[in-house]
Design an enzyme around this catalytic site. Structure first.
Site, PDB file in Angstrom:
ATOM      1  N   GLN A   1       4.519  -8.854  -8.383  1.00 50.69           N
ATOM      2  CA  GLN A   1       3.663  -8.081  -9.206  1.00 50.69           C
ATOM      3  C   GLN A   1       3.573  -6.651  -9.210  1.00 50.69           C
ATOM      4  O   GLN A   1       3.214  -6.006 -10.029  1.00 50.69           O
ATOM      5  CB  GLN A   1       2.397  -8.494  -8.914  1.00 50.69           C
ATOM      6  CG  GLN A   1       1.041  -8.352  -9.356  1.00 50.69           C
ATOM      7  CD  GLN A   1      -0.090  -9.111  -9.164  1.00 50.69           C
ATOM      8  OE1 GLN A   1      -1.225  -8.678  -8.397  1.00 50.69           O
ATOM      9  NE2 GLN A   1      -0.225 -10.402  -9.789  1.00 50.69           N
TER      10      GLN A   1
ATOM     11  N   ASP B   1       5.770  -2.301  -4.906  1.00 51.95           N
ATOM     12  CA  ASP B   1       5.340  -2.022  -3.335  1.00 51.95           C
ATOM     13  C   ASP B   1       5.714  -3.565  -2.385  1.00 51.95           C
ATOM     14  O   ASP B   1       6.100  -3.335  -1.340  1.00 51.95           O
ATOM     15  CB  ASP B   1       4.156  -1.757  -2.852  1.00 51.95           C
ATOM     16  CG  ASP B   1       3.886  -0.417  -3.825  1.00 51.95           C
ATOM     17  OD1 ASP B   1       4.110   0.846  -3.323  1.00 51.95           O
ATOM     18  OD2 ASP B   1       3.599  -0.288  -5.085  1.00 51.95           O
ATOM     19  N   TYR B   2       5.586  -4.494  -3.338  1.00 57.55           N
ATOM     20  CA  TYR B   2       5.731  -5.910  -2.529  1.00 57.55           C
ATOM     21  C   TYR B   2       6.907  -6.494  -2.692  1.00 57.55           C
ATOM     22  O   TYR B   2       7.291  -7.537  -2.190  1.00 57.55           O
ATOM     23  CB  TYR B   2       4.642  -6.688  -2.965  1.00 57.55           C
ATOM     24  CG  TYR B   2       3.319  -6.194  -3.010  1.00 57.55           C
ATOM     25  CD1 TYR B   2       2.747  -5.388  -1.761  1.00 57.55           C
ATOM     26  CD2 TYR B   2       2.176  -6.201  -3.949  1.00 57.55           C
ATOM     27  CE1 TYR B   2       1.510  -4.730  -1.614  1.00 57.55           C
ATOM     28  CE2 TYR B   2       0.903  -5.480  -3.752  1.00 57.55           C
ATOM     29  CZ  TYR B   2       0.771  -4.982  -2.540  1.00 57.55           C
ATOM     30  OH  TYR B   2      -0.187  -4.214  -2.625  1.00 57.55           O
TER      31      TYR B   2
ATOM     32  N   GLU C   1       2.753 -14.245  -9.670  1.00 51.93           N
ATOM     33  CA  GLU C   1       1.443 -14.318  -9.513  1.00 51.93           C
ATOM     34  C   GLU C   1       0.860 -13.909 -10.711  1.00 51.93           C
ATOM     35  O   GLU C   1       0.890 -12.710 -10.894  1.00 51.93           O
ATOM     36  CB  GLU C   1       1.165 -13.222  -8.261  1.00 51.93           C
ATOM     37  CG  GLU C   1       1.952 -13.679  -6.811  1.00 51.93           C
ATOM     38  CD  GLU C   1       2.066 -12.635  -5.943  1.00 51.93           C
ATOM     39  OE1 GLU C   1       1.307 -11.509  -6.139  1.00 51.93           O
ATOM     40  OE2 GLU C   1       2.894 -12.696  -4.960  1.00 51.93           O
TER      41      GLU C   1
ATOM     42  N   HIS D   1       0.254   1.209  -4.753  1.00 51.68           N
ATOM     43  CA  HIS D   1       0.365   0.777  -6.249  1.00 51.68           C
ATOM     44  C   HIS D   1       0.947   1.613  -6.853  1.00 51.68           C
ATOM     45  O   HIS D   1       0.751   1.995  -7.968  1.00 51.68           O
ATOM     46  CB  HIS D   1      -0.935   0.425  -6.530  1.00 51.68           C
ATOM     47  CG  HIS D   1      -1.518  -0.979  -6.072  1.00 51.68           C
ATOM     48  ND1 HIS D   1      -2.333  -0.952  -4.952  1.00 51.68           N
ATOM     49  CD2 HIS D   1      -1.472  -2.158  -6.561  1.00 51.68           C
ATOM     50  CE1 HIS D   1      -2.522  -2.267  -4.664  1.00 51.68           C
ATOM     51  NE2 HIS D   1      -2.237  -2.847  -5.883  1.00 51.68           N
TER      52      HIS D   1
ATOM     53  N   GLU E   1       6.036 -13.627  -2.390  1.00 53.78           N
ATOM     54  CA  GLU E   1       7.083 -12.960  -3.054  1.00 53.78           C
ATOM     55  C   GLU E   1       8.391 -13.564  -2.706  1.00 53.78           C
ATOM     56  O   GLU E   1       9.394 -13.713  -3.712  1.00 53.78           O
ATOM     57  CB  GLU E   1       7.203 -11.550  -2.812  1.00 53.78           C
ATOM     58  CG  GLU E   1       6.038 -10.769  -3.519  1.00 53.78           C
ATOM     59  CD  GLU E   1       4.580 -10.878  -2.916  1.00 53.78           C
ATOM     60  OE1 GLU E   1       3.428 -10.235  -3.199  1.00 53.78           O
ATOM     61  OE2 GLU E   1       4.439 -11.431  -1.640  1.00 53.78           O
TER      62      GLU E   1
END
Length: 803
Positions: free
Chosen positions: A547, A550-551, A494, A592, A525
């Site tokens: 990115q 956390d994701y 991304e 984040h 993701e």
């Protein structure tokens, strides 16, 4: 030669059709026999491809050398038809034969129905893929083969459109290869299926997805699974309206209609291969004669009417009827084929069982002899040894573990003995334990000479005028050099492309190297990682960016079940050296500032997990990994991109070794172990501690998997006699991992004069704002006070309590 022609495009010879019928019958008989073997106790579990035979025969006809399969655990007929599975190998897998020659898919590490071809030679080097029919290694989680499928197809797009890749003829011939995917209808309810279908349509890659639709997902019928009870209907909006338009070609066909299936697969593969248009084939009205698996009976949830319909529309029965009605075969011919198939399966099963038992029986017999000799050598406890031997001797269908268990139990009774018989038993046990470690515990990581652990360290070099730049610029220079020297390298993620990622480490590189090399991806993701896995399986070198850390949770299942276990579950037969790049630790707020490192460490055994404290270290790790053949996760520090670092003169060549901690500050009173963004905080605290007379040695572990291979941390504790482990994970997370590694595995407890201590973040997610960070995660004052408390306990006179 008699030829059947119903259209101008498709022609089938009688010999070809009868061979197909033979394969179908052998596959069905293998399924029926396999179920009986489970119920006889000769295997633990069975899941078979009965009812799916005819569609898989049609698909196999148009599967060419260089193509790849990413499939479903019921594809045994397909694998038989393309010549990459024998019936004997099918049973070897059912019995969990650990010999890779007998069971090449997984060497007994996966249950039946999990297929894969050996893409690597004995040295771990790539075999030519364009001269072979290839299958990526199956996994059980339903739908999880789809992200990898996307990557296998994406590789064809890159090989076709990037002229620099045309030289790699062992991996692709101008991108003409199709990635064939198979999935059960119920599993199309999974999010990974829809994410993959969408991504395939966006990318326009040669991905052919077959949905085997038998109307159920174990006991749950389609009305509870799929809107309109039809995956092809709800995906109709993906159908392209004209050639050249973005979208799919979608086909529907009956799973019992042999000739129509052949026609559909011929047409579908042609458009997929030539035009790079993704295709969905919805194969309806399939059956599952034995139910889902050996764990239960489908009579419990199917109506009598449904069972009667399945009996009538069994695909092999319908194929037989069609062959006879169209005068392509007689009853007698087909009866003979069926009888020969049954006999062939009987022989293959017997041979597989005999081969499986041979090595086990050898260990079994040797152990019986050694136990008898041990008993004869004893004055006491002989009866106990003989009892253990008799129990082992009576074991029906023994396992390897039975002999091992007997030997270990026997040794308890002779722990005070010193005899030749005992020594012989111990020697035998050591030998077979080593053999079983190779059978069951090897190849979690690469064992080739391209292992990341073997990459030679090259120190960064600095000149007198080396510029001081933002950390992101170090990474940018590293990626620039890597893209220039390695045409197989590409980066996806991304915002990676046009803007050069959110932190600018790829800034300007898409413009320099083109969109195929530095590529933007949607917010997906799971399939970003899948793109990387599939492309890496086909010889490319992807950097797949998530990115924010956390994701990573969106992709953790695919990373864990597919990528991290790949070398292990194929026993070194396949590899996918994809680098997953992400960033985490301290920034702002709940989503984040993530540091879920404990989750990652427990989920990703089989991948390297690298946690550089700055961008120079990160660049060195990338240079190391790009020379290696293993997958890795690199977690960069979110708050480090704008911090100043010197730009090494050899930014594209220097390497950082894995598993080697670095001492950032020498000290004599306590060892503080940490990594990542915490390094700066701990160094700040160490300065403050020095001011009150406490000398702290600060160690950056640098990599968590592998962890401190030369026990440098234990050596430090031997000097300081005290240790603090600290990081930003929740309590019991990575601090607990590091403590176990150092105190238990490295036996550093021997040198401690104070209890080992851990300082972690609070168990909630970090709160927003600078104050939120301060009160959520360890800060310099926390580190100071914990260390001061440890010293105060030892020397309260010099370090009186602060509070």
């Amino acid at each position: 030669m008699q030829t059947v022609e119903r259209t101008n495009q498709l022609s089938l010879t009688k010999e070809e059709m009868l061979q197909d019928y033979r394969i179908a019958c052998e596959s069905r008989q293998a399924s029926l026999t396999g179920r009986k073997e489970v119920f006889m106790g000769k295997a633990k579990f069975g899941i078979f491809g009965d009812g799916k035979e005819v569609a898989q025969l049609a698909m196999a006809k148009f599967f060419r050398n260089g193509d790849f399969r990413s499939g479903y655990y019921r594809d045994q007929t397909f694998m038989l038809a393309i010549g990459e599975l024998t019936v004997q190998q099918f049973f070897a897998q059912l019995y969990a034969h650990t010999d890779v020659e007998q069971e090449p898919s997984t060497a007994g590490r996966s249950m039946t129905g999990h297929f894969g071809t050996r893409l690597l030679d004995d040295e771990g080097k790539w075999k030519p893929q364009t001269s072979a029919k290839n299958s990526s290694a199956d996994i059980s989680p339903t739908g999880a083969q789809m992200p990898r499928l996307l990557g296998l197809a994406y590789a064809s797009k890159l090989y076709r459109q990037n002229p620099e890749l045309h030289q790699f003829k062992d991996f692709s011939i101008d991108g003409n290869e199709i990635a064939f995917g198979t999935i059960g209808n119920a599993s199309t309810s999974e999010g990974v299926f829809f994410e993959t279908i969408n991504a395939g349509g966006v990318l326009q890659v040669p991905m052919l997805v077959s949905v085997w639709d038998d109307g159920y997902g174990i006991s749950v019928p389609a009305k509870y699974q799929t809107t309109k009870e039809s995956i092809s209907e709800i995906l109709a909006g993906f159908q392209r309206n004209a050639p050249g338009e973005q979208g799919y070609e979608i086909f529907k066909v009956k799973g019992w209609d042999y000739y129509s299936l052949c026609e559909v697969y011929q047409q579908a593969t042609q458009v997929c291969r030539e035009q790079h248009v993704p295709v969905l084939i919805h194969v309806e009205e399939m059956t599952q004669p034995q139910g889902h698996s050996t764990s239960g009976s489908h009579e419990r949830y199917k109506t009598k009417e449904r069972l009667a319909w399945e009996e009538e529309y069994d695909c092999i029965k319908q194929m037989r009827r069609w062959l006879i009605e169209n005068q392509y075969a007689t009853h007698e011919e087909l009866n003979q084929i069926e009888a020969e198939a049954k006999e062939a399966v009987r022989i293959a099963r017997a041979n597989a069982w005999s081969s499986f038992n041979a090595g086990i029986q050898e260990d079994h017999s040797q152990c019986l002899v050694l136990l008898e000799k041990l008993a004869e050598s004893l004055n006491e406890n002989a009866s106990e040894i003989l009892s253990i031997r008799e129990e082992l001797n009576k074991t029906l269908n023994p396992l390897r573990s039975d002999a091992i268990r007997a030997a270990r139990r026997a040794l308890r009774f002779v722990r005070r003995e010193k005899s030749a018989a005992k020594r012989d038993l111990l020697k035998w046990l050591e030998t077979v334990q080593g053999e079983n470690a190779e059978r069951y515990n090897s190849y979690l990581y690469s064992q080739s000479d391209e292992s990341a652990l073997l990459v030679e360290e090259v120190k960064p070099q600095y000149l007198e005028d080396s510029p001081l730049v933002d950390g992101r610029e170090v990474l940018q220079a590293c990626f620039d050099a890597a893209l220039a020297r390695e045409p197989r390298l590409f980066a996806i993620g991304e915002d990676v492309g046009k803007i050069g990622d959110v932190n600018q480490a790829f800034a300007g590189l898409q413009e320099k190297y083109g969109e195929l090399r530095v590529t933007d991806a949607g917010i997906r993701e799971c399939t970003i990682v899948g793109q990387g896995i599939g492309a890496a399986l086909r010889g490319l070198k992807p950097i797949a960016e998530i990115q924010y850390l956390d994701y990573l949770l969106y992709a953790i299942q695919i990373l864990s079940d597919d990528l991290a276990s790949l070398q292990y579950r194929t026993k070194g037969g396949q590899k996918a050296p994809v680098i997953v790049r992400t960033r985490g630790h301290r920034l702002e707020g709940v989503w984040h500032s993530g540091s879920p490192m404990g989750m990652i460490l427990h989920s990703l055994r089989g991948m390297h997990v690298l946690v550089p404290r700055n961008m120079t270290q990160a660049a060195g790790f990338y240079n190391t990994l790009l020379q290696a053949d293993e997958p890795a996760l690199v977690v960069e520090c979110l708050n480090g991109y704008r911090l100043k670092e010197k730009l090494p003169a050899n930014v594209g060549e220097f390497t950082v070794p894995l598993g080697m901690p670095e001492i950032l500050r020498k000290g004599t009173d306590i060892t503080i172990v940490t990594y990542g963004s915490m390094c700066r905080i701990v160094l700040d605290a160490a300065e403050q501690l020095q001011a009150v007379g406490i000398s702290a040695e600060v160690i950056d572990v640098q990599t968590l998997l592998p962890f401190d291979l030369e026990h440098l941390i234990s050596d430090s504790i031997r000097k300081t006699n005290r240790v603090l482990f600290t990081d930003e994970d929740v309590s019991g997370g990575t601090t607990g991992f590091m403590m176990q590694k150092v105190i238990d595995e490295q036996e550093a407890w021997r040198w401690l004069d104070a209890k080992p201590t851990a300082l972690s973040a609070h168990d909630h997610r970090p709160s927003y704002s600078t104050d939120g960070d301060y009160f959520s995660k360890p800060n310099a004052e926390d580190v100071f006070e914990v260390v001061y408390g440890i010293m105060s306990e030892a020397d309260p006179e010099n370090f009186p309590s602060i509070y």
